[in-house]
Enzyme design. Structure first.
Site, PDB file in Angstrom:
ATOM      1  N   ASP A  53     -49.142  13.845   4.896  1.00 14.05           N
ATOM      2  CA  ASP A  53     -50.234  14.420   5.942  1.00 14.05           C
ATOM      3  C   ASP A  53     -50.140  14.520   6.866  1.00 14.05           C
ATOM      4  OD1 ASP A  53     -52.842  15.581   5.954  1.00 14.05           O
ATOM      5  OD2 ASP A  53     -53.884  13.620   7.059  1.00 14.05           O
ATOM      6  N   ASP A 330      15.310   1.133  -6.475  1.00 13.34           N
ATOM      7  CA  ASP A 330      14.724  -0.034  -5.212  1.00 13.34           C
ATOM      8  C   ASP A 330      15.807   0.872  -4.249  1.00 13.34           C
ATOM      9  OD1 ASP A 330      13.930  -2.454  -4.267  1.00 13.34           O
ATOM     10  OD2 ASP A 330      16.096  -2.129  -3.836  1.00 13.34           O
ATOM     11  N   ASP A 347      10.084   4.426   7.890  1.00 16.26           N
ATOM     12  CA  ASP A 347       9.455   4.906   7.250  1.00 16.26           C
ATOM     13  C   ASP A 347       9.503   6.017   6.810  1.00 16.26           C
ATOM     14  OD1 ASP A 347       7.053   2.951   7.398  1.00 16.26           O
ATOM     15  OD2 ASP A 347       6.094   3.867   8.368  1.00 16.26           O
ATOM     16  N   GLU A 373       9.288  -1.036  -0.636  1.00 14.74           N
ATOM     17  CA  GLU A 373      10.866  -0.152  -1.457  1.00 14.74           C
ATOM     18  C   GLU A 373      11.161   0.407  -2.667  1.00 14.74           C
ATOM     19  OE1 GLU A 373      13.354  -4.294  -0.313  1.00 14.74           O
ATOM     20  OE2 GLU A 373      11.398  -2.774   0.471  1.00 14.74           O
TER      21      GLU A 373
END
Length: 457
Positions: A53, A330, A347, A373
């Site tokens: 309301d 690997d 990396d 790895e």
């Protein structure tokens, strides 16, 4: 359809009337007689739709709605203002406060229930998206939900489907400052236009001479590319049954002609805002899925994805009696690379190895970073002899070309050892297949490194 509806009104008789109507439709009903209690109920309970309301003491419905929509925890809850106020300016004010609809008392029962059910369906969709997005801690869900979804300075792209040129031109002028409006005067052409373009809302006129506009709405809802695009129906006076049927089919909103410019703009803005909200949630879900199955460093699939998908490839190969091979690679003496060049240098090597790996396998092959790895390649429809040749090609390509490390462009010689296994003709399993490849890799490492060993048994 079960849902929890919050009825907010300071007059007990009004609350009871709506409660009886909703209970008859098997909704669960909560009630509140003032704004603060309504806000608390939304914050603490699983409210699906708020019937609010406007004229209440201390805090009116407009303010309640604004507070709910400002709070990321409650902003997604649909709010319908149910009030005796009947001026267009009141409706616009409510919509601008964030309300999803504005119904004037006395409310038609069928219209009210149809609208509530429509908003409940929408809320369930949003809840599902929120739940999926929130399942990951890194998704930044609070930051996401608190964003402003105005779309920046760009006007939303809207399609108006209306065969009457005077009508479409009037709507276009109304939205000149609020949207980029394309017009289709043929419903069939409009359907394909909606499917082929990234519209943020579709306005559908009911004034076609020989075509059912609800069929067009149904077609838009059934097509994947337009399923989540908001639809606003522009109806004529006396088309209440068509509007109700449209809401049941999945239209998001409607306006009755003559259309008020401010109300049209406000309703369009509401639909576009909700679409942006859900689009962001869907994009977050997609990103979450990608994050869950992708290695962030190399961009290859991760072990989680391998563990799930290898079984599927294995089962398919067994069922079809087709060959399947696996190689485990690997990087040799990778610890020495890390010790010499640091983890950033390591990396760089891993990323470059992943790039070369992708270049030497097919699109149907599954290349994954297994951990550290170690990398795994699954080769469907590939026998042991071919797999051995592919592994040898990868080994040679890695050994022949030094890897660049760091910004200085230094290079390092890298070699890789590879173990290969293939599906046996007799009984076999994923675990056994991977074990054979792992044993072969061990033999390659202990046998001098920079070599390929295949192990079939």
């Amino acid at each position: 359809m079960t849902a929890r509806i919050l009825v907010v009104d300071d007059i007990p008789a009004n609350v009871k009337l709506l409660e009886v109507r909703l209970l008859a439709e098997y909704f669960e009903v909560l009630t509140a007689t003032n704004g603060p209690d309504a806000i608390e109920a939304c914050e603490n309970g699983k409210v699906d739709v708020v019937l609010l309301d406007v004229m209440m003491p201390d805090m009116d419905g407009f303010e309640v709605c604004r507070r709910l929509k400002r709070d990321p925890a409650t902003a997604h809850i649909p709010v319908v203002m149910v009030t005796a106020l009947d001026q267009v300016s009141d409706r616009v004010r409510g919509l601008e406060a964030g309300a999803d609809d504005f119904l004037t008392k006395p409310v038609n029962d069928l219209q009210l229930m149809t609208r509530v059910k429509s908003l409940v369906r929408l809320k369930m969709l949003t809840d599902e998206l929120r739940l999926r997005a929130a399942t990951t801690r890194d998704i930044g869900i609070e930051e996401l939900l608190s964003r402003s979804f105005s779309g920046g300075d760009a006007l939303p792209k809207v399609l108006l489907i209306d065969e009457r040129e005077p009508s479409s031109e009037k709507i276009r002028k109304m939205l000149r400052q609020a949207a980029q409006v394309d017009v289709a005067d043929d419903p069939h052409a409009g359907f394909f236009q909606a499917a082929e373009n990234a519209y943020e809302c579709v306005l559908v006129s009911t004034g076609f001479s020989d075509f059912d506009p609800l069929r067009l709405c149904s077609q838009l809802r059934s097509l994947d590319r337009t399923r989540f695009v908001p639809i606003i129906l522009l109806a004529e006076q006396g088309e209440d049954e068509r509007v109700i049927r449209g809401l049941e089919l999945g239209i998001n909103d409607y306006l009755i002609r003559p259309v008020d410019q401010h109300e049209l703009t406000a309703r369009l803005r509401t639909q576009v805002r909700r679409k942006h909200y859900n689009d962001q949630l869907r994009a977050s879900v997609t990103q979450t899925i990608e994050m869950a199955v992708t290695d962030g460093l190399t961009g290859l699939h991760n072990r989680r994805y391998l563990d799930s998908h290898l079984q599927t490839l294995f089962d398919r190969a067994m069922t079809r009696r087709r060959p399947l091979s696996v190689m485990i690679t690997d990087l040799d003496r990778f610890k020495a690379i890390n010790d010499t060049f640091g983890h950033d240098g390591g990396d760089d090597v891993l990323r470059e190895f992943a790039r070369r790996l992708r270049q030497n396998v097919r699109g149907i092959d599954l290349a994954c970073r297994y951990g550290g790895e170690e990398f795994v390649v699954v080769m469907p429809d590939t026998g042991g002899d071919v797999a051995h040749k592919v592994a040898e090609r990868i080994r040679a390509q890695i050994a022949d070309t030094p890897f660049a490390v760091g910004r200085e462009g230094r290079t390092v010689q890298v070699t890789v050892s590879v173990g290969v296994s293939s599906l046996l003709k007799g009984p076999d399993s994923v675990a056994a297949l991977m074990k054979r490849a792992d044993v072969a890799l061990y033999e390659a490492k202990t046998g001098g490194r920079n070599r390929v060993v295949a192990n079939a048994a």
